[in-house]
Scaffold this active site. Structure first.
Site, PDB file in Angstrom:
ATOM      1  CD  GLU A 152      -3.210   1.045   0.342  1.00 35.31           C
ATOM      2  OE1 GLU A 152      -2.482   1.701  -0.618  1.00 35.31           O
ATOM      3  OE2 GLU A 152      -4.226   1.145   0.419  1.00 35.31           O
ATOM      4  CG  ASP A 153      -0.845   4.629  -1.614  1.00 38.74           C
ATOM      5  OD1 ASP A 153      -1.658   4.020  -0.856  1.00 38.74           O
ATOM      6  OD2 ASP A 153      -1.391   5.654  -2.377  1.00 38.74           O
TER       7      ASP A 153
ATOM      8  CG  ASP B 128      -5.874   9.070   6.082  1.00 42.17           C
ATOM      9  OD1 ASP B 128      -5.177   9.618   7.214  1.00 42.17           O
ATOM     10  OD2 ASP B 128      -6.507   9.668   5.485  1.00 42.17           O
TER      11      ASP B 128
ATOM     12  CG  PHE C 234      -3.285  15.506   1.086  1.00 42.84           C
ATOM     13  CD1 PHE C 234      -4.145  14.266   1.062  1.00 42.84           C
ATOM     14  CD2 PHE C 234      -3.040  15.720  -0.354  1.00 42.84           C
ATOM     15  CE1 PHE C 234      -4.854  13.705   0.181  1.00 42.84           C
ATOM     16  CE2 PHE C 234      -3.402  15.028  -1.392  1.00 42.84           C
ATOM     17  CZ  PHE C 234      -4.439  13.941  -1.128  1.00 42.84           C
TER      18      PHE C 234
ATOM     19  NE  ARG D  17      -1.859   8.304  -9.825  1.00 44.18           N
ATOM     20  CZ  ARG D  17      -2.512   8.113  -8.746  1.00 44.18           C
ATOM     21  NH1 ARG D  17      -2.024   7.402  -7.614  1.00 44.18           N
ATOM     22  NH2 ARG D  17      -3.759   7.937  -8.745  1.00 44.18           N
TER      23      ARG D  17
END
Ligand code: 5GP
Length: 192
Positions: free
Chosen positions: A106-107, A110, A159, A172
């Site tokens: 996963e990136d 959160d 963020f 990206r």
């Protein structure tokens, strides 16, 4: 405010440099290799699109045979900076994971809602094991407790974009992880 022609111009601060990411990904690759007995199959399940860059580097840092499979999910209902908890599968696995060691790649974690759903979903397909490797972790916003075996970096509640992470499909391709300038997304979260 819209994205600038040069993506670097929209970054408030660089949080994690290209060099720091490369060094940490090498460590994670070695740790994942060491965690499984020789000869046991490992399948990296990349959660698109955010983990695309991470998985490409991570797979090359694991000194044994690994397979990769790709899933694409989207959470619906929330805005583009918030997770709603309802997950929709846009692309499912293309191969079987039965009897294999799965590492979900996963990136960022959160709230944890996406991975909580995915872990349950993949466990239903009779793998040998399911573990999680995430590049970034934002513990401040966790809503569900999920066991994460490998974390690249813990980050504050900001963020972030870059190294696979987007805002509106941009950023990206940045080689580092940076904090997006607030004015670019403040209108979406209702601050402006
Ligand atoms: P969770 O379900 O854990 O709340 O959300 C995970 C997903 O939300 C990530 O895969 C990512 O798509 C998105 N997300 C959460 N925080 C950030 C962030 O700081 N930057 C970006 N670009 N996406 C984020």
């Amino acid at each position: 405010m819209t994205a600038s022609a040069n993506p670097h111009d929209d970054i408030a601060t660089v949080l994690i440099t290209e060099e720091a990411i490369a060094a940490r990904v090498r460590e994670l690759g070695a740790e994942i290799h060491a965690a499984y007995p020789a000869g046991e199959a490992i399948v990296l399940v990349s959660v698109l699109k955010g983990s695309l860059v991470f998985v490409a580097d991570l797979m090359r840092a694991i000194p044994r045979n690994v397979e990769i499979d790709l899933m694409e999910v989207s959470s619906y209902g929330g805005g583009s900076t918030e997770s709603s908890g309802k997950v929709r599968i846009l692309k499912d696995l293309s191969g079987s994971i039965e009897g294999r060691n799965v590492v979900i790649v996963e990136d960022i974690i959160d709230t944890g809602l996406t991975l909580s759903y995915l872990t349950t979903y993949l466990e239903g397909r009779n793998p040998r094991s399911v573990r999680i490797a995430t590049l970034l972790n934002k513990p401040a916003r966790r809503l569900v407790d999920i066991p994460v075996t490998w974390t690249g970096f813990e980050i504050p509640d900001e963020f972030v974009v870059g190294y696979g992470l987007d805002f509106g499909e941009h950023y990206r391709n940045l080689r580092y992880v940076g904090v997006l300038k607030r004015e670019l997304y403040a209108s979406i979260i209702g601050e402006i």
